[in-house]
Design a protein around this motif. Structure first.
Motif, PDB file in Angstrom:
ATOM      1  N   CYS A  45     -14.834  15.426  32.663  1.00 19.29           N
ATOM      2  CA  CYS A  45     -16.253  14.958  32.478  1.00 19.29           C
ATOM      3  C   CYS A  45     -16.767  15.316  31.085  1.00 19.29           C
ATOM      4  O   CYS A  45     -16.523  16.481  30.741  1.00 19.29           O
ATOM      5  N   ASN A  46     -17.151  14.389  30.413  1.00 13.81           N
ATOM      6  CA  ASN A  46     -17.453  14.503  28.954  1.00 13.81           C
ATOM      7  C   ASN A  46     -18.905  14.543  28.721  1.00 13.81           C
ATOM      8  O   ASN A  46     -19.386  14.604  27.859  1.00 13.81           O
ATOM      9  N   LEU A  47     -19.770  14.500  29.816  1.00 16.19           N
ATOM     10  CA  LEU A  47     -21.186  14.372  29.686  1.00 16.19           C
ATOM     11  C   LEU A  47     -21.623  15.672  29.819  1.00 16.19           C
ATOM     12  O   LEU A  47     -21.841  16.495  30.759  1.00 16.19           O
ATOM     13  N   TRP A  48     -22.382  16.331  28.665  1.00 17.15           N
ATOM     14  CA  TRP A  48     -22.944  17.630  28.668  1.00 17.15           C
ATOM     15  C   TRP A  48     -24.507  17.643  28.718  1.00 17.15           C
ATOM     16  O   TRP A  48     -25.061  18.564  28.700  1.00 17.15           O
ATOM     17  N   HIS A  49     -25.023  16.728  28.798  1.00 18.03           N
ATOM     18  CA  HIS A  49     -26.403  16.350  29.097  1.00 18.03           C
ATOM     19  C   HIS A  49     -26.837  14.993  29.593  1.00 18.03           C
ATOM     20  O   HIS A  49     -25.967  14.166  29.499  1.00 18.03           O
ATOM     21  N   SER A  81     -19.676  17.027  54.106  1.00 22.00           N
ATOM     22  CA  SER A  81     -19.874  17.591  52.593  1.00 22.00           C
ATOM     23  C   SER A  81     -19.594  16.284  51.658  1.00 22.00           C
ATOM     24  O   SER A  81     -18.841  15.420  51.843  1.00 22.00           O
ATOM     25  N   LEU A  82     -20.597  16.500  50.884  1.00 20.34           N
ATOM     26  CA  LEU A  82     -20.456  15.515  49.467  1.00 20.34           C
ATOM     27  C   LEU A  82     -20.586  16.297  48.346  1.00 20.34           C
ATOM     28  O   LEU A  82     -21.479  17.294  48.064  1.00 20.34           O
ATOM     29  N   TYR A  83     -19.537  16.170  47.273  1.00 21.52           N
ATOM     30  CA  TYR A  83     -19.627  17.011  46.177  1.00 21.52           C
ATOM     31  C   TYR A  83     -19.988  16.068  45.109  1.00 21.52           C
ATOM     32  O   TYR A  83     -19.674  15.162  44.851  1.00 21.52           O
ATOM     33  N   VAL A  84     -20.967  16.599  44.103  1.00 18.48           N
ATOM     34  CA  VAL A  84     -21.660  16.199  43.007  1.00 18.48           C
ATOM     35  C   VAL A  84     -21.326  16.891  41.872  1.00 18.48           C
ATOM     36  O   VAL A  84     -21.570  18.173  41.879  1.00 18.48           O
ATOM     37  N   CYS A  85     -20.756  16.208  40.768  1.00 22.23           N
ATOM     38  CA  CYS A  85     -20.765  16.864  39.320  1.00 22.23           C
ATOM     39  C   CYS A  85     -22.105  17.103  38.934  1.00 22.23           C
ATOM     40  O   CYS A  85     -23.113  16.433  38.937  1.00 22.23           O
ATOM     41  N   GLU A  86     -22.481  18.198  38.544  1.00 22.83           N
ATOM     42  CA  GLU A  86     -23.802  18.740  37.967  1.00 22.83           C
ATOM     43  C   GLU A  86     -24.061  17.934  36.827  1.00 22.83           C
ATOM     44  O   GLU A  86     -25.007  18.138  36.268  1.00 22.83           O
ATOM     45  N   ARG A  87     -23.111  17.772  35.951  1.00 19.28           N
ATOM     46  CA  ARG A  87     -23.324  17.068  34.603  1.00 19.28           C
ATOM     47  C   ARG A  87     -23.672  15.550  34.710  1.00 19.28           C
ATOM     48  O   ARG A  87     -24.654  15.170  33.915  1.00 19.28           O
ATOM     49  N   CYS A  88     -23.028  14.558  35.350  1.00 18.60           N
ATOM     50  CA  CYS A  88     -23.002  13.516  35.395  1.00 18.60           C
ATOM     51  C   CYS A  88     -23.603  12.542  36.796  1.00 18.60           C
ATOM     52  O   CYS A  88     -23.915  11.704  37.044  1.00 18.60           O
TER      53      CYS A  88
END
Length: 90
Positions: free
Chosen positions: A31-35, A7-14
């Motif tokens: 994480c502060n990236l919202w787009h 498994s590899l876990y990926v942040c949806e935002r960044c």
């Protein structure tokens, strides 16, 4: 030796990737990236997006929790420069 995992876990935002679910949850808390980084070049609805109060962003629903004012899901496309944001674009 290279790390082997199924498994590899990926942040949806960044799109930062991690080896464990715990690392993902810790990352999503800060994480502060919202787009996507870059310029928004298209939006399906012309009204500003609003955050849903019944479904706040989480590690698994960040992109799903933004709705257009009429309640429909909104769609935006971003132009991202791979030279300026190589990790995001890899």
């Amino acid at each position: 030796a290279e790390y082997q995992s199924s498994s590899l876990y990926v942040c949806e935002r960044c799109f930062k990737y991690m080896k464990t679910r715990d690392a993902l949850h810790a990352h999503c808390a800060v994480c502060n990236l919202w787009h996507p980084p870059g310029d928004e070049i298209y939006r399906h609805n012309t009204e500003p997006l609003v955050a849903s109060t019944t479904n706040p962003p989480t590690a698994t629903t960040s992109s799903e929790s933004y709705l257009a004012p009429d309640g429909r899901r909104a769609l935006s496309l971003f132009e991202v420069n791979g030279k300026k944001n190589p990790v995001y674009c890899q």
